[in-house]
Design an enzyme around this catalytic site. Sequence first.
Site, PDB file in Angstrom:
ATOM      1  N   ASP A  15      37.382  52.825  39.975  1.00  0.00           N
ATOM      2  CA  ASP A  15      38.041  52.099  41.054  1.00  0.00           C
ATOM      3  C   ASP A  15      37.118  52.039  42.261  1.00  0.00           C
ATOM      4  O   ASP A  15      36.843  53.057  42.902  1.00  0.00           O
ATOM      5  CB  ASP A  15      39.349  52.815  41.397  1.00  0.00           C
ATOM      6  CG  ASP A  15      40.187  52.076  42.425  1.00  0.00           C
ATOM      7  OD1 ASP A  15      39.680  51.107  43.030  1.00  0.00           O
ATOM      8  OD2 ASP A  15      41.346  52.488  42.636  1.00  0.00           O
ATOM      9  N   ILE A  16      36.663  50.851  42.613  1.00  0.00           N
ATOM     10  CA  ILE A  16      35.714  50.699  43.709  1.00  0.00           C
ATOM     11  C   ILE A  16      36.335  51.080  45.048  1.00  0.00           C
ATOM     12  O   ILE A  16      35.615  51.435  45.989  1.00  0.00           O
ATOM     13  CB  ILE A  16      35.167  49.257  43.747  1.00  0.00           C
ATOM     14  CG1 ILE A  16      33.877  49.199  44.589  1.00  0.00           C
ATOM     15  CG2 ILE A  16      36.217  48.277  44.265  1.00  0.00           C
ATOM     16  CD1 ILE A  16      33.156  47.865  44.489  1.00  0.00           C
ATOM     17  N   ASN A  29      37.347  35.509  48.230  1.00  0.00           N
ATOM     18  CA  ASN A  29      37.358  34.045  48.169  1.00  0.00           C
ATOM     19  C   ASN A  29      36.955  33.504  49.532  1.00  0.00           C
ATOM     20  O   ASN A  29      36.870  34.252  50.506  1.00  0.00           O
ATOM     21  CB  ASN A  29      38.715  33.507  47.703  1.00  0.00           C
ATOM     22  CG  ASN A  29      39.848  33.890  48.636  1.00  0.00           C
ATOM     23  OD1 ASN A  29      39.813  33.615  49.839  1.00  0.00           O
ATOM     24  ND2 ASN A  29      40.878  34.544  48.098  1.00  0.00           N
ATOM     25  N   ASP A  39      39.387  41.696  45.244  1.00  0.00           N
ATOM     26  CA  ASP A  39      39.731  41.276  46.601  1.00  0.00           C
ATOM     27  C   ASP A  39      41.085  41.849  47.014  1.00  0.00           C
ATOM     28  O   ASP A  39      41.230  42.484  48.076  1.00  0.00           O
ATOM     29  CB  ASP A  39      39.744  39.744  46.650  1.00  0.00           C
ATOM     30  CG  ASP A  39      39.784  39.186  48.064  1.00  0.00           C
ATOM     31  OD1 ASP A  39      39.562  39.948  49.026  1.00  0.00           O
ATOM     32  OD2 ASP A  39      40.009  37.968  48.198  1.00  0.00           O
ATOM     33  N   TYR A 139      36.749  34.013  38.106  1.00  0.00           N
ATOM     34  CA  TYR A 139      35.778  32.939  38.285  1.00  0.00           C
ATOM     35  C   TYR A 139      35.005  32.635  37.004  1.00  0.00           C
ATOM     36  O   TYR A 139      34.168  31.716  36.985  1.00  0.00           O
ATOM     37  CB  TYR A 139      34.807  33.270  39.415  1.00  0.00           C
ATOM     38  CG  TYR A 139      35.415  33.099  40.805  1.00  0.00           C
ATOM     39  CD1 TYR A 139      36.771  32.834  40.979  1.00  0.00           C
ATOM     40  CD2 TYR A 139      34.629  33.219  41.948  1.00  0.00           C
ATOM     41  CE1 TYR A 139      37.323  32.675  42.235  1.00  0.00           C
ATOM     42  CE2 TYR A 139      35.178  33.061  43.217  1.00  0.00           C
ATOM     43  CZ  TYR A 139      36.519  32.799  43.349  1.00  0.00           C
ATOM     44  OH  TYR A 139      37.066  32.637  44.605  1.00  0.00           O
TER      45      TYR A 139
END
Length: 230
Positions: A15-16, A29, A39, A139
């Site tokens: 988990d960043i 975005n 995000d 994406y």
Amino acid sequence: MTTTRRARIELGHGDITRIAVDAVVNAANSSLLGGGGVDGAIHRAGGPTILAECRELRAGRLRGGLPTGQAVATGAGDLPARWVIHTVGPVYGRDGGADGGADGTGRSLLVDCYRNSLAVADDLGARSVAFPLISAGAYGWPREDAVRTALRTLVETETEVEAATLMLFDATLSAWPSSASPRSCPADHAAPARIPHSAPARIPHSAPAHVPHSAPARIPPDPLPSLRIC
């Protein structure tokens, strides 16, 4: 005599939003107002101050949003990091025109995300930075190519950052052979995988990444320096 400096590359899985580094990179975005995936996770974990700073940027010098491939920093709110560096990855097959995929200008935009994020980190004075695998989620960028592009760019880019960590989340594991998936990294990231910063990376397009649990990771036929996966 000028000394060329490059970051030591660390490869992790987890988990960043929990990693203790100077700066985490957000795959944002262009609106900078939050979204899904990394995000959304960063905005949820970091709290409302990140969104408030993003709104200030949109009301000021980024009225049209953040362009693809560019990067900008805010504070990190409640995250263990000091800063969040927001960058907008290219949409595979769309951004960059007709050749917006891995062989066209879309790849250049993806490279720009990593390079410009490192440049912003240098401006901040950050010495440790954690990256998600940019553009490899919604994406649509092919994950194996996204891994190679990230590693090559991070290894080859001159920077004052001392450690750049590429964090792989569960959805990214299909980029690796199923028998060679990295194990989860603890929140304090005590035993990262390492690529010495002094060695240039040559990562061929044709060979898949192979990261075994028990042996140094190698990407044939031109192996990267040894990796130890935490």
